[in-house]
Design an enzyme around this catalytic site. Sequence first.
Site, PDB file in Angstrom:
ATOM      1  N   ASP A   1     -68.906   4.544  35.597  1.00 23.92           N
ATOM      2  CA  ASP A   1     -68.794   6.610  35.264  1.00 23.92           C
ATOM      3  C   ASP A   1     -68.224   6.340  34.212  1.00 23.92           C
ATOM      4  O   ASP A   1     -67.159   6.138  33.940  1.00 23.92           O
ATOM      5  CB  ASP A   1     -68.340   6.872  36.973  1.00 23.92           C
ATOM      6  CG  ASP A   1     -68.427   8.305  36.431  1.00 23.92           C
ATOM      7  OD1 ASP A   1     -68.683   8.399  34.909  1.00 23.92           O
ATOM      8  OD2 ASP A   1     -68.029   9.160  37.777  1.00 23.92           O
ATOM      9  N   VAL A   2     -69.118   6.348  33.397  1.00 23.81           N
ATOM     10  CA  VAL A   2     -68.481   6.276  31.923  1.00 23.81           C
ATOM     11  C   VAL A   2     -67.365   6.730  31.677  1.00 23.81           C
ATOM     12  O   VAL A   2     -66.908   6.881  30.525  1.00 23.81           O
ATOM     13  CB  VAL A   2     -69.620   6.650  30.782  1.00 23.81           C
ATOM     14  CG1 VAL A   2     -70.830   5.277  31.045  1.00 23.81           C
ATOM     15  CG2 VAL A   2     -70.442   7.333  31.031  1.00 23.81           C
TER      16      VAL A   2
ATOM     17  N   ASN B   1     -74.473   4.492  25.449  1.00 19.75           N
ATOM     18  CA  ASN B   1     -76.321   5.803  25.947  1.00 19.75           C
ATOM     19  C   ASN B   1     -76.163   6.944  26.577  1.00 19.75           C
ATOM     20  O   ASN B   1     -76.539   7.333  26.872  1.00 19.75           O
ATOM     21  CB  ASN B   1     -77.794   4.817  25.742  1.00 19.75           C
ATOM     22  CG  ASN B   1     -78.290   5.180  26.587  1.00 19.75           C
ATOM     23  OD1 ASN B   1     -79.057   6.605  25.951  1.00 19.75           O
ATOM     24  ND2 ASN B   1     -78.414   5.307  27.796  1.00 19.75           N
TER      25      ASN B   1
ATOM     26  N   TYR C   1     -72.923  20.406  24.167  1.00 16.98           N
ATOM     27  CA  TYR C   1     -73.603  19.213  24.130  1.00 16.98           C
ATOM     28  C   TYR C   1     -73.283  18.482  22.331  1.00 16.98           C
ATOM     29  O   TYR C   1     -73.501  17.505  21.835  1.00 16.98           O
ATOM     30  CB  TYR C   1     -74.945  19.361  24.060  1.00 16.98           C
ATOM     31  CG  TYR C   1     -75.915  17.983  24.241  1.00 16.98           C
ATOM     32  CD1 TYR C   1     -75.746  17.048  25.356  1.00 16.98           C
ATOM     33  CD2 TYR C   1     -76.782  18.171  23.783  1.00 16.98           C
ATOM     34  CE1 TYR C   1     -76.403  15.973  25.016  1.00 16.98           C
ATOM     35  CE2 TYR C   1     -77.437  17.201  23.224  1.00 16.98           C
ATOM     36  CZ  TYR C   1     -77.465  16.155  23.605  1.00 16.98           C
ATOM     37  OH  TYR C   1     -78.111  15.080  23.607  1.00 16.98           O
TER      38      TYR C   1
END
Length: 251
Positions: free
Chosen positions: A64-65, A91, A156
């Site tokens: 989990d980044v 990414n 975002y």
Amino acid sequence: MAAADRHRDRIVMITGAAKGIGAATARAFADEGATLVLADIDTASLEKTHAGLTGQGHISIRLDVTSSAEWKAAMDAVGAAFGRLDVLVNNAGWGELRSIFDTTPEQWRASLAVNLDSVFLGTMAAMPWLEKSGDAAIVNVSSIRSRVAGWGSGPYSAAKAGVEMFSRVTAVECAQSGRQVRANSIHPGFVDTPLSKAIPAAARDERIRTVPQGRLAEPEEIAAGILFLASREAAYVNGSAMVIDGAFTAV
Ligand SMILES: NC(=O)c1ccc[n+]([C@@H]2O[C@H](COP(=O)([O-])OP(=O)(O)OC[C@H]3O[C@@H](n4cnc5c(N)ncnc54)[C@H](O)[C@@H]3O)[C@@H](O)[C@H]2O)c1
């Protein structure tokens, strides 16, 4: 050097490698001889992507980044397996279409965590192993939304703009401190992946109408840019931003 050999024997880690752009990038690196470290939270899809790669010796890691602790464990595993890392592709990410007027602080934080914190955490966790490469590259997947606003892209866009600038600072600080690590960002337009398929059909058609080339990108077209930025051909490409968007931001 033939294109097919550009990444031979390079150790390449890709986050969000289970699907979409990450999976296409993993296949492209493997086809050019790289050994992959595939990382994602979707372990079922990750195994399928892993099984479809050419070559041998690839490893898959559940990561989990957004978690500093999981990054540390993942990089411990990379260090134990390979002793170095040549390429890191940050990414993993996702976006939701929601007006800023309807966005809760929790939704804001979640978007910043997966799209921006992840890049800082990954860069710092991987750096000791990238430094051992002697010829390393980081490619951070941003978006055209770092530059062009759109309804519902508040957190975002803010995160992806942060990714672009963080990539530049990484490039500058690595170069000025003598670290052999380049860093660049890549800015896809609208790409045909599971992420974009989640958008309602009407909104998707409207997006296509706004692209001068009149179609979505294939994930392989984004992967091609990532492979170039990570290659030795791009040895002097550092702190730059590559836009791949069918001329969307050109108009
Ligand atoms: N698809 C597009 O149109 C588009 C356009 C511009 C930028 N991007 C960016 O490209 C990147 C990849 O997008 P995609 O379209 O391939 O998406 P996708 O949903 O097809 O794939 C993203 C992958 O990231 C993984 N992931 C999500 N959260 C994670 C986490 N916390 N830790 C680890 N893995 C996680 C998912 O499981 C998935 O496998 C993202 O950063 C996205 O913002 C996509």
